[in-house]
Structures are given as structure tokens and as C-alpha cells.
Design a protein around this motif. Structure first.
Motif, PDB file in Angstrom:
ATOM      1  N   THR A 113     -30.681  -6.422 -31.411  1.00 53.97           N
ATOM      2  CA  THR A 113     -30.122  -7.403 -30.486  1.00 53.97           C
ATOM      3  C   THR A 113     -29.120  -6.759 -29.537  1.00 53.97           C
ATOM      4  O   THR A 113     -28.551  -7.431 -28.696  1.00 53.97           O
ATOM      5  CB  THR A 113     -29.407  -8.523 -31.268  1.00 53.97           C
ATOM      6  OG1 THR A 113     -28.412  -7.938 -32.102  1.00 53.97           O
ATOM      7  CG2 THR A 113     -30.396  -9.311 -32.104  1.00 53.97           C
ATOM      8  N   THR A 114     -28.889  -5.435 -29.710  1.00 54.40           N
ATOM      9  CA  THR A 114     -27.963  -4.740 -28.831  1.00 54.40           C
ATOM     10  C   THR A 114     -28.497  -4.729 -27.415  1.00 54.40           C
ATOM     11  O   THR A 114     -29.646  -4.432 -27.176  1.00 54.40           O
ATOM     12  CB  THR A 114     -27.766  -3.282 -29.323  1.00 54.40           C
ATOM     13  OG1 THR A 114     -27.173  -3.316 -30.602  1.00 54.40           O
ATOM     14  CG2 THR A 114     -26.877  -2.504 -28.358  1.00 54.40           C
ATOM     15  N   HIS A 115     -27.643  -5.043 -26.451  1.00 54.21           N
ATOM     16  CA  HIS A 115     -28.039  -5.018 -25.046  1.00 54.21           C
ATOM     17  C   HIS A 115     -27.067  -4.141 -24.273  1.00 54.21           C
ATOM     18  O   HIS A 115     -25.922  -3.965 -24.662  1.00 54.21           O
ATOM     19  CB  HIS A 115     -28.027  -6.435 -24.454  1.00 54.21           C
ATOM     20  CG  HIS A 115     -28.983  -7.356 -25.132  1.00 54.21           C
ATOM     21  ND1 HIS A 115     -30.337  -7.305 -24.919  1.00 54.21           N
ATOM     22  CD2 HIS A 115     -28.777  -8.337 -26.053  1.00 54.21           C
ATOM     23  CE1 HIS A 115     -30.929  -8.234 -25.656  1.00 54.21           C
ATOM     24  NE2 HIS A 115     -30.011  -8.860 -26.358  1.00 54.21           N
ATOM     25  N   THR A 116     -27.538  -3.594 -23.172  1.00 55.61           N
ATOM     26  CA  THR A 116     -26.686  -2.784 -22.321  1.00 55.61           C
ATOM     27  C   THR A 116     -26.802  -3.278 -20.896  1.00 55.61           C
ATOM     28  O   THR A 116     -27.784  -3.882 -20.512  1.00 55.61           O
ATOM     29  CB  THR A 116     -27.108  -1.300 -22.352  1.00 55.61           C
ATOM     30  OG1 THR A 116     -28.482  -1.217 -21.942  1.00 55.61           O
ATOM     31  CG2 THR A 116     -26.977  -0.706 -23.735  1.00 55.61           C
ATOM     32  N   THR A 117     -25.778  -3.001 -20.137  1.00 46.87           N
ATOM     33  CA  THR A 117     -25.823  -3.322 -18.718  1.00 46.87           C
ATOM     34  C   THR A 117     -26.675  -2.284 -18.012  1.00 46.87           C
ATOM     35  O   THR A 117     -26.450  -1.091 -18.164  1.00 46.87           O
ATOM     36  CB  THR A 117     -24.402  -3.291 -18.128  1.00 46.87           C
ATOM     37  OG1 THR A 117     -23.595  -4.213 -18.838  1.00 46.87           O
ATOM     38  CG2 THR A 117     -24.435  -3.645 -16.651  1.00 46.87           C
ATOM     39  N   ASP A 138     -22.611  -1.613 -24.311  1.00 44.88           N
ATOM     40  CA  ASP A 138     -21.875  -2.755 -24.840  1.00 44.88           C
ATOM     41  C   ASP A 138     -21.147  -2.330 -26.120  1.00 44.88           C
ATOM     42  O   ASP A 138     -21.356  -1.219 -26.632  1.00 44.88           O
ATOM     43  CB  ASP A 138     -22.804  -3.954 -25.050  1.00 44.88           C
ATOM     44  CG  ASP A 138     -23.735  -3.813 -26.247  1.00 44.88           C
ATOM     45  OD1 ASP A 138     -23.593  -2.827 -27.004  1.00 44.88           O
ATOM     46  OD2 ASP A 138     -24.584  -4.688 -26.430  1.00 44.88           O
ATOM     47  N   PRO A 139     -20.237  -3.126 -26.659  1.00 38.96           N
ATOM     48  CA  PRO A 139     -19.413  -2.690 -27.800  1.00 38.96           C
ATOM     49  C   PRO A 139     -20.205  -2.219 -29.008  1.00 38.96           C
ATOM     50  O   PRO A 139     -19.830  -1.220 -29.641  1.00 38.96           O
ATOM     51  CB  PRO A 139     -18.575  -3.936 -28.118  1.00 38.96           C
ATOM     52  CG  PRO A 139     -18.459  -4.639 -26.801  1.00 38.96           C
ATOM     53  CD  PRO A 139     -19.776  -4.435 -26.126  1.00 38.96           C
ATOM     54  N   ALA A 140     -21.289  -2.913 -29.360  1.00 38.39           N
ATOM     55  CA  ALA A 140     -22.065  -2.522 -30.542  1.00 38.39           C
ATOM     56  C   ALA A 140     -22.715  -1.156 -30.334  1.00 38.39           C
ATOM     57  O   ALA A 140     -22.686  -0.298 -31.232  1.00 38.39           O
ATOM     58  CB  ALA A 140     -23.123  -3.580 -30.837  1.00 38.39           C
ATOM     59  N   CYS A 200     -29.053   2.217 -28.177  1.00 39.20           N
ATOM     60  CA  CYS A 200     -28.388   2.301 -26.867  1.00 39.20           C
ATOM     61  C   CYS A 200     -29.234   1.747 -25.726  1.00 39.20           C
ATOM     62  O   CYS A 200     -28.714   1.551 -24.624  1.00 39.20           O
ATOM     63  CB  CYS A 200     -28.023   3.756 -26.567  1.00 39.20           C
ATOM     64  SG  CYS A 200     -26.852   4.459 -27.735  1.00 39.20           S
ATOM     65  N   GLY A 201     -30.511   1.492 -25.984  1.00 42.93           N
ATOM     66  CA  GLY A 201     -31.389   1.015 -24.920  1.00 42.93           C
ATOM     67  C   GLY A 201     -32.032   2.170 -24.180  1.00 42.93           C
ATOM     68  O   GLY A 201     -31.483   3.278 -24.111  1.00 42.93           O
ATOM     69  N   ALA A 202     -33.202   1.927 -23.617  1.00 44.86           N
ATOM     70  CA  ALA A 202     -33.974   2.993 -22.974  1.00 44.86           C
ATOM     71  C   ALA A 202     -33.235   3.641 -21.814  1.00 44.86           C
ATOM     72  O   ALA A 202     -33.393   4.831 -21.552  1.00 44.86           O
ATOM     73  CB  ALA A 202     -35.316   2.432 -22.495  1.00 44.86           C
ATOM     74  N   ALA A 203     -32.417   2.865 -21.104  1.00 43.29           N
ATOM     75  CA  ALA A 203     -31.731   3.402 -19.924  1.00 43.29           C
ATOM     76  C   ALA A 203     -30.698   4.464 -20.281  1.00 43.29           C
ATOM     77  O   ALA A 203     -30.357   5.306 -19.445  1.00 43.29           O
ATOM     78  CB  ALA A 203     -31.068   2.269 -19.143  1.00 43.29           C
ATOM     79  N   TYR A 204     -30.190   4.447 -21.525  1.00 44.70           N
ATOM     80  CA  TYR A 204     -29.100   5.345 -21.906  1.00 44.70           C
ATOM     81  C   TYR A 204     -29.459   6.252 -23.076  1.00 44.70           C
ATOM     82  O   TYR A 204     -28.631   7.053 -23.505  1.00 44.70           O
ATOM     83  CB  TYR A 204     -27.861   4.525 -22.258  1.00 44.70           C
ATOM     84  CG  TYR A 204     -27.437   3.625 -21.136  1.00 44.70           C
ATOM     85  CD1 TYR A 204     -26.842   4.150 -19.983  1.00 44.70           C
ATOM     86  CD2 TYR A 204     -27.665   2.257 -21.196  1.00 44.70           C
ATOM     87  CE1 TYR A 204     -26.485   3.332 -18.932  1.00 44.70           C
ATOM     88  CE2 TYR A 204     -27.301   1.425 -20.149  1.00 44.70           C
ATOM     89  CZ  TYR A 204     -26.710   1.966 -19.016  1.00 44.70           C
ATOM     90  OH  TYR A 204     -26.358   1.157 -17.977  1.00 44.70           O
ATOM     91  N   ALA A 205     -30.686   6.141 -23.592  1.00 46.86           N
ATOM     92  CA  ALA A 205     -31.055   6.903 -24.780  1.00 46.86           C
ATOM     93  C   ALA A 205     -31.024   8.405 -24.535  1.00 46.86           C
ATOM     94  O   ALA A 205     -30.559   9.173 -25.383  1.00 46.86           O
ATOM     95  CB  ALA A 205     -32.437   6.469 -25.266  1.00 46.86           C
ATOM     96  N   ASP A 206     -31.524   8.853 -23.395  1.00 44.59           N
ATOM     97  CA  ASP A 206     -31.522  10.290 -23.120  1.00 44.59           C
ATOM     98  C   ASP A 206     -30.109  10.850 -23.151  1.00 44.59           C
ATOM     99  O   ASP A 206     -29.843  11.892 -23.766  1.00 44.59           O
ATOM    100  CB  ASP A 206     -32.141  10.570 -21.745  1.00 44.59           C
ATOM    101  CG  ASP A 206     -33.662  10.562 -21.760  1.00 44.59           C
ATOM    102  OD1 ASP A 206     -34.235  10.368 -22.848  1.00 44.59           O
ATOM    103  OD2 ASP A 206     -34.262  10.735 -20.689  1.00 44.59           O
ATOM    104  N   ALA A 207     -29.181  10.174 -22.481  1.00 45.67           N
ATOM    105  CA  ALA A 207     -27.798  10.649 -22.437  1.00 45.67           C
ATOM    106  C   ALA A 207     -27.176  10.638 -23.830  1.00 45.67           C
ATOM    107  O   ALA A 207     -26.453  11.568 -24.199  1.00 45.67           O
ATOM    108  CB  ALA A 207     -26.980   9.782 -21.491  1.00 45.67           C
ATOM    109  N   ALA A 208     -27.467   9.608 -24.618  1.00 43.53           N
ATOM    110  CA  ALA A 208     -26.927   9.549 -25.974  1.00 43.53           C
ATOM    111  C   ALA A 208     -27.447  10.711 -26.811  1.00 43.53           C
ATOM    112  O   ALA A 208     -26.692  11.335 -27.573  1.00 43.53           O
ATOM    113  CB  ALA A 208     -27.308   8.211 -26.619  1.00 43.53           C
ATOM    114  N   ARG A 209     -28.720  11.019 -26.672  1.00 43.79           N
ATOM    115  CA  ARG A 209     -29.292  12.132 -27.437  1.00 43.79           C
ATOM    116  C   ARG A 209     -28.687  13.465 -27.013  1.00 43.79           C
ATOM    117  O   ARG A 209     -28.430  14.331 -27.853  1.00 43.79           O
ATOM    118  CB  ARG A 209     -30.812  12.151 -27.268  1.00 43.79           C
ATOM    119  CG  ARG A 209     -31.523  10.972 -27.917  1.00 43.79           C
ATOM    120  CD  ARG A 209     -33.041  11.110 -27.818  1.00 43.79           C
ATOM    121  NE  ARG A 209     -33.704   9.964 -28.441  1.00 43.79           N
ATOM    122  CZ  ARG A 209     -34.302   8.979 -27.777  1.00 43.79           C
ATOM    123  NH1 ARG A 209     -34.351   9.007 -26.447  1.00 43.79           N
ATOM    124  NH2 ARG A 209     -34.863   7.975 -28.419  1.00 43.79           N
TER     125      ARG A 209
END
Length: 285
Positions: free
Chosen positions: A59-63, A87-89, A125-134
Motif C-alpha cells: 500500500t506504500t505510495h510515492t509522489t 512517503d514516510p513508510a 519504494c515504487g518503480a519510479a525510485y527503485a533504481d535509486a534505492a538499489r
């Protein structure tokens, strides 16, 4: 002069979940051929900044960002970017994953805890931010060439892409070039985009770099993604010859010449296109 435009083709591979990632690693190092066969079975989906993770049930969402996550930035800048957008989560999950990786860096047994977090990043983290998180997780784990090689050949296409983005931050010499060369042999446009980044610009030999540029033109990857293109293409007569040959082939076949080809050719025009090359057998092909 106005040149005809073409629409780049886009292709991405689906995500594997964390459990599949763990099971794969537990079987030991996987051959590149086996990894490629596994990825070939994954569903394809359109390449878009709004693409969702195939397994996103959280249910985590990101902007959504107004522009692509700046993966060429330093890890510190990437972290600030994600802190601003997650988002916070998702932010809490990432902070825990980074602390965990920093506390237990390097390779541990068949799979390290931080390797599992790489597989979770899409969901968390969502697809938009997954690369950066990895990329941040790899950096926190201080992954060296051996660890990056293991992640690349055991991981999904998403994890391989993160490894390629992390190379400029984690490997100072040419030791990881086999990973770039493997990515350049694929037709996965997202892997190709990551492969022609700063690490390739720094370490690829002229012959291989020229073919990387041609591969981008073949597959529709924008040359905007080729790091240091202007510097490396400047005055490169052999690249100009290769581009001319490719343009002639397409024209003879009644096909459109990509506008990107003209852009790169313009960068080489300080010399006259000629057959001379650093390749030991004369003309490259």
C-alpha cells in the motif's frame, strides 16, 4: 538542416520477487546464459516513468517525480532526492535497509541480507525510485567487483540495471567492464541505457565504445544517455565512417536514418571520415 525523427523502441523486463531472488542465490552463482533464459520468460511492459512494479501489492505510495531520478548523481544527492520524494513508510524502509547494509557490508554466504533488500526495492519504494534505492543499498554495502558481479548475474534485469548505475560510485578501475560488455550484448533498452553511463565513458576502449554508440542507434536508445558523448566523439574519424556506413545501409534499404545519427556525426566533423582506426585489422564493423 532538419533530419527525420524516429520513435525509439522501448522494452523492459519484469520483476522477480524477493523469495525467487533468495532461492536463486542459494543455488550459487548462476551462469549468464541461465539468467538470460530466466529473464526471457518475464513479461514485457512499456518503458515509462509511471510504470508500476509487476509485483507491487504494497500500500506504500510515492509522489511521482517531475523528472527522472538523477541516477548519475552522487549517492549523497540520490539520498537527498529520495528523502524528498518517498512517503514516510517507504523512507523508513529505505533507512532500515541502508543501516542494515552498512552494518553487514560485503558478501556473506549464499546471499546477504542487503541482496534481499535489492529485490524488495520495487515494492517498497515504487518503480519510479527503485533504481535509486538499489544504488544506495549497493553503496551502503560497499559492494566491490565480486559482489556486484554476483548481483548482476544472479539478479533480475532491474537489479542488473542498478549494478550498472552503481559502477561509477563503487569501482575505480576497469575491473567491472565485463558487466558493461554483457549488458551491451542485450537488446533490453533499459540495460543498454544504464550500460552507456559514466563508467563506460571512463573505461570502454574506443572500438567497444563506438559499437556501444551504434547499438544505441540500432535499438532506439537516445544518445542523450551516452555519458561524455561530445568528448569521446569529438574528432573521431572512425566513428564518423561507421555512422556513414550505417546511414548508407538504411538509405539503401529505404529506411529512415535516425536523427541521433546526425547528431553524433556532427560531433565528429572536426575530421574527415576515413577508414583509419585503432582496430588491429583496419576497418571496424
Amino acid at each position: 538542416m532538419t533530419h527525420p525523427r524516429t520513435s525509439p523502441a522501448a522494452r523492459t523486463d519484469g520483476h522477480q520477487d524477493a523469495q525467487a531472488r533468495g532461492n536463486t542465490a542459494a543455488r550459487g552463482a548462476q551462469a549468464p546464459e541461465a539468467a538470460a533464459a530466466r529473464d526471457a520468460q518475464a513479461p514485457e511492459y512499456a518503458n515509462s516513468s509511471a510504470t508500476t512494479d509487476t509485483h507491487s501489492t504494497s500500500t506504500t505510495h510515492t509522489t511521482q517525480p517531475t523528472r527522472d531520478t538523477p541516477l548519475a548523481s552522487s549517492p549523497a544527492d540520490l539520498r537527498r532526492h529520495l528523502t524528498t520524494h518517498l512517503d514516510p513508510a517507504a523512507r523508513a524502509w529505505l533507512e532500515h535497509a541502508l543501516d542494515e547494509a552498512a552494518a553487514h557490508p560485503g558478501i556473506h554466504g549464499p546471499i546477504s541480507a542487503w541482496e534481499l533488500r535489492l529485490a524488495e526495492a520495487g515494492r517498497r519504494c515504487g518503480a519510479a525510485y527503485a533504481d535509486a534505492a538499489r544504488v544506495l543499498i549497493l553503496d551502503a554495502a560497499r559492494a566491490g567487483t565480486d559482489a556486484l558481479t554476483r548481483v548482476y548475474f544472479q539478479g533480475t534485469a532491474d537489479e542488473r540495471r542498478a549494478v550498472l548505475h552503481a559502477l561509477p560510485h563503487l569501482v575505480s578501475g576497469p575491473g567491472a567492464l565485463p558487466l558493461v560488455e554483457d549488458a551491451l550484448r542485450t537488446n533490453d533498452t533499459r540495460l543498454l541505457t544504464a550500460a552507456v553511463g559514466p563508467y563506460a565513458a571512463r573505461h570502454l576502449a574506443p572500438h567497444d565504445w563506438r559499437h556501444a554508440v551504434l547499438k544505441c542507434l540500432f535499438t532506439g536508445v537516445s544518445v542523450d544517455h551516452v555519458a561524455n558523448l561530445a568528448r569521446r566523439a569529438h574528432g573521431d574519424g572512425e566513428l564518423a565512417r561507421m555512422l556513414g556506413d550505417y546511414a548508407a545501409e538504411r538509405t539503401a534499404a529505404g529506411r529512415t536514418v535516425p536523427e541521433d545519427l546526425h547528431r553524433v556525426l556532427d560531433l565528429t566533423e572536426s575530421v574527415t571520415p576515413a577508414p583509419g582506426t585503432d582496430h588491429p585489422h583496419g576497418k571496424e564493423s
